[in-house]
Design a protein around this motif. Structure first.
Motif, PDB file in Angstrom:
ATOM      1  N   ARG A  15      28.541  46.118  88.512  1.00  0.00           N
ATOM      2  CA  ARG A  15      28.289  47.072  87.433  1.00  0.00           C
ATOM      3  C   ARG A  15      28.929  46.599  86.126  1.00  0.00           C
ATOM      4  NH1 ARG A  15      27.045  52.375  89.139  1.00  0.00           N
ATOM      5  NH2 ARG A  15      28.474  53.367  87.683  1.00  0.00           N
ATOM      6  N   ALA A  16      30.160  46.082  86.252  1.00  0.00           N
ATOM      7  CA  ALA A  16      30.849  45.572  85.060  1.00  0.00           C
ATOM      8  C   ALA A  16      30.087  44.396  84.457  1.00  0.00           C
ATOM      9  CB  ALA A  16      32.272  45.154  85.418  1.00  0.00           C
ATOM     10  N   ALA A  17      29.591  43.493  85.313  1.00  0.00           N
ATOM     11  CA  ALA A  17      28.855  42.325  84.817  1.00  0.00           C
ATOM     12  C   ALA A  17      27.548  42.750  84.143  1.00  0.00           C
ATOM     13  CB  ALA A  17      28.563  41.365  85.974  1.00  0.00           C
ATOM     14  N   ILE A  18      26.856  43.731  84.736  1.00  0.00           N
ATOM     15  CA  ILE A  18      25.600  44.205  84.139  1.00  0.00           C
ATOM     16  C   ILE A  18      25.869  44.847  82.783  1.00  0.00           C
ATOM     17  CG2 ILE A  18      23.730  45.887  84.385  1.00  0.00           C
ATOM     18  CD1 ILE A  18      23.954  45.411  87.455  1.00  0.00           C
ATOM     19  N   LEU A  19      26.919  45.664  82.693  1.00  0.00           N
ATOM     20  CA  LEU A  19      27.286  46.286  81.420  1.00  0.00           C
ATOM     21  C   LEU A  19      27.599  45.233  80.359  1.00  0.00           C
ATOM     22  CD1 LEU A  19      29.580  49.380  82.141  1.00  0.00           C
ATOM     23  CD2 LEU A  19      27.533  49.335  80.742  1.00  0.00           C
TER      24      LEU A  19
ATOM     25  N   LYS B 227      32.239  46.993  72.530  1.00  0.00           N
ATOM     26  CA  LYS B 227      31.570  47.106  73.829  1.00  0.00           C
ATOM     27  C   LYS B 227      32.393  46.518  74.967  1.00  0.00           C
ATOM     28  CE  LYS B 227      26.793  47.145  72.074  1.00  0.00           C
ATOM     29  NZ  LYS B 227      27.030  47.054  70.635  1.00  0.00           N
ATOM     30  N   LEU B 228      32.952  45.331  74.759  1.00  0.00           N
ATOM     31  CA  LEU B 228      33.590  44.617  75.871  1.00  0.00           C
ATOM     32  C   LEU B 228      35.053  44.979  76.063  1.00  0.00           C
ATOM     33  CD1 LEU B 228      32.086  41.013  75.583  1.00  0.00           C
ATOM     34  CD2 LEU B 228      31.217  43.014  76.799  1.00  0.00           C
ATOM     35  N   ILE B 229      35.793  45.164  74.970  1.00  0.00           N
ATOM     36  CA  ILE B 229      37.230  45.403  75.091  1.00  0.00           C
ATOM     37  C   ILE B 229      37.538  46.881  75.304  1.00  0.00           C
ATOM     38  CG2 ILE B 229      39.452  45.228  73.904  1.00  0.00           C
ATOM     39  CD1 ILE B 229      38.408  42.750  72.490  1.00  0.00           C
ATOM     40  N   PHE B 230      36.804  47.760  74.621  1.00  0.00           N
ATOM     41  CA  PHE B 230      37.123  49.189  74.677  1.00  0.00           C
ATOM     42  C   PHE B 230      36.168  49.969  75.581  1.00  0.00           C
ATOM     43  CE2 PHE B 230      38.441  47.694  70.391  1.00  0.00           C
ATOM     44  CZ  PHE B 230      39.814  47.794  70.568  1.00  0.00           C
TER      45      PHE B 230
ATOM     46  N   ALA C  41      34.307  53.050  80.121  1.00  0.00           N
ATOM     47  CA  ALA C  41      33.158  53.654  80.798  1.00  0.00           C
ATOM     48  C   ALA C  41      33.294  53.535  82.314  1.00  0.00           C
ATOM     49  CB  ALA C  41      31.869  52.991  80.327  1.00  0.00           C
ATOM     50  N   LEU C  42      33.700  52.369  82.795  1.00  0.00           N
ATOM     51  CA  LEU C  42      33.841  52.169  84.236  1.00  0.00           C
ATOM     52  C   LEU C  42      34.961  53.029  84.813  1.00  0.00           C
ATOM     53  CD1 LEU C  42      33.384  48.301  84.388  1.00  0.00           C
ATOM     54  CD2 LEU C  42      31.806  50.011  85.299  1.00  0.00           C
ATOM     55  N   ILE C  43      36.100  53.068  84.120  1.00  0.00           N
ATOM     56  CA  ILE C  43      37.247  53.843  84.617  1.00  0.00           C
ATOM     57  C   ILE C  43      36.921  55.335  84.618  1.00  0.00           C
ATOM     58  CG2 ILE C  43      39.619  54.527  84.098  1.00  0.00           C
ATOM     59  CD1 ILE C  43      40.032  51.628  83.059  1.00  0.00           C
ATOM     60  N   LEU C  44      36.331  55.814  83.514  1.00  0.00           N
ATOM     61  CA  LEU C  44      35.994  57.238  83.447  1.00  0.00           C
ATOM     62  C   LEU C  44      34.943  57.614  84.483  1.00  0.00           C
ATOM     63  CD1 LEU C  44      35.864  57.911  79.585  1.00  0.00           C
ATOM     64  CD2 LEU C  44      37.579  58.720  81.211  1.00  0.00           C
TER      65      LEU C  44
ATOM     66  N   PHE D 164      37.148  57.822  87.795  1.00  0.00           N
ATOM     67  CA  PHE D 164      38.288  58.732  87.909  1.00  0.00           C
ATOM     68  C   PHE D 164      38.122  60.044  87.142  1.00  0.00           C
ATOM     69  CE2 PHE D 164      40.084  54.440  88.493  1.00  0.00           C
ATOM     70  CZ  PHE D 164      40.604  54.602  89.769  1.00  0.00           C
ATOM     71  N   ALA D 165      37.364  60.042  86.057  1.00  0.00           N
ATOM     72  CA  ALA D 165      37.234  61.271  85.262  1.00  0.00           C
ATOM     73  C   ALA D 165      35.853  61.363  84.633  1.00  0.00           C
ATOM     74  CB  ALA D 165      38.328  61.326  84.193  1.00  0.00           C
ATOM     75  N   PRO D 166      34.795  61.431  85.451  1.00  0.00           N
ATOM     76  CA  PRO D 166      33.437  61.487  84.884  1.00  0.00           C
ATOM     77  C   PRO D 166      33.214  62.728  84.015  1.00  0.00           C
ATOM     78  CG  PRO D 166      33.413  61.952  87.246  1.00  0.00           C
ATOM     79  CD  PRO D 166      34.784  61.460  86.920  1.00  0.00           C
ATOM     80  N   TRP D 167      33.981  63.797  84.246  1.00  0.00           N
ATOM     81  CA  TRP D 167      33.843  65.018  83.460  1.00  0.00           C
ATOM     82  C   TRP D 167      34.261  64.831  82.007  1.00  0.00           C
ATOM     83  CZ3 TRP D 167      38.505  66.497  81.418  1.00  0.00           C
ATOM     84  CH2 TRP D 167      39.650  65.990  82.023  1.00  0.00           C
TER      85      TRP D 167
END
Length: 326
Positions: free
Chosen positions: A174-178, A75-78, A83-86, A89-92
């Motif tokens: 968002r990162a902290a909530i995740l 969850k935290l490392i991968f 999830a945040l980057i996609l 930059f690439a939600p599709w």
């Protein structure tokens, strides 16, 4: 005390209040998002006890601990940064990646059904994919690795659901909530799993050491009940793995404009809700899960020969071309 120092202390107090409010907001958002992922969380809790079945009592909690640590890393490392980057930059890419993971869950679930119906053929298939474990250590390592791989897919679904439920635009919030939601869910899931796998030991201790006859009888009841419960949970875990995979693939196909499976699922849910109106919500959920299971089982059954005759030989050929480690 100087006016400047008073002003500085006032600013510090204001910052502390803002930070506290932010932490409260993060915790509240994490809890709210975690509730929306409850279905996948329950499926994760049902699947995991399968992986400690067959080991001695002294290895159960260490195995659960290793799987839980692997889940935290998933969850935290991968998954969190991915999830945040996609999403930016690439939600599709999120839907097809989830569909690949869902197909893997379908394959895992169908393989377990295959093993129950035709154990000899299933063992031959498994042997063609990977080396057979020859001792308890390698078997334990394989079980843990398999559990962490399965957790990765379920965690990806959980983290995606949480990300979609977050209502704040700020990246770091968002990162902290995740992170908070991911850690909280992992503790809840694997804490529950630890309680489940050690319940029979608690029952045995109670049956042996309790002071009253009623308490000892209660302990004996737990000892007799837990094997049946574990078998039922194993079946639920296999079914959950399959219907989650089928659900991910069906929703993914809907995103790409292939609506047939999604329409069948919705039609089955509506029919069940109206036919069994007294328990409409449960009937709708059960019908949805049943159709998801059928879709997942059919896809998984198709993937078994693909894995055996296409993916495994291709992977072995690729590994054969790579330089071997000393």
């Amino acid at each position: 005390m100087s006016v400047g120092l008073l002003a500085l202390l006032d600013d510090v107090a204001g910052l502390v209040k803002v930070a506290a409010a932010s932490l409260d907001d993060i915790a509240g958002q994490a809890a709210k998002a975690g509730v929306k992922a409850a279905g996948a969380v329950i499926d994760d809790a049902a699947v995991t006890p399968n992986y400690v079945h067959g080991f001695t009592a002294d290895r159960e909690l260490p195995i659960v601990g290793k799987i839980a640590w692997g889940s935290i890393k998933n969850k935290l490392i991968f998954l969190l940064p991915a999830a945040l980057i996609l999403s930016i930059f690439a939600p599709w890419l999120i839907t097809p990646l989830l569909m690949i993971g869902g197909a893997y869950l379908c394959y895992e679930g169908a393989e377990k059904v295959f093993h129950a119906l035709a154990p000899h053929e299933a063992e031959h298939h498994e042997a063609s994919l990977e080396p057979v474990a020859i001792d308890a250590v390698s078997l334990e390592e394989r079980k843990i690795a398999g559990a962490i791989k399965t957790d990765f897919i379920l965690s990806a679904e959980i983290m995606t659901i949480i990300l979609a439920a977050i209502e704040v635009p700020d990246f770091w919030t968002r990162a902290a909530i995740l992170a908070v939601a991911g850690i909280g869910i992992t503790i809840a899931v694997y804490g529950a799993v630890a309680l489940i796998v050690k319940a029979d030991d608690f029952g045995l201790w109670t049956a042996t050491h309790a002071r009253t006859g009623a308490a000892r009888a209660f302990g004996r009841g737990i000892v007799k009940f837990m094997p049946v419960f574990m078998q039922v949970l194993s079946l639920i875990g296999t079914a959950a793995m399959t219907w989650v995979g089928g659900s991910i693939v069906a929703h993914g196909l809907h995103e790409f404009g292939i609506n047939g499976p999604e329409y069948v699922i919705e039609a089955a849910a509506h029919w069940a809700e109206h036919t069994f109106s007294a328990i409409g919500a449960f009937a709708g959920w059960f019908a949805t899960a049943l159709v998801d299971f059928v879709i997942g089982l059919a896809l998984g059954a198709l993937l078994i020969p693909v894995a055996g005759y296409v993916i495994a030989p291709a992977w072995k050929a690729i590994k054969g071309m790579l330089p071997k480690r000393a």
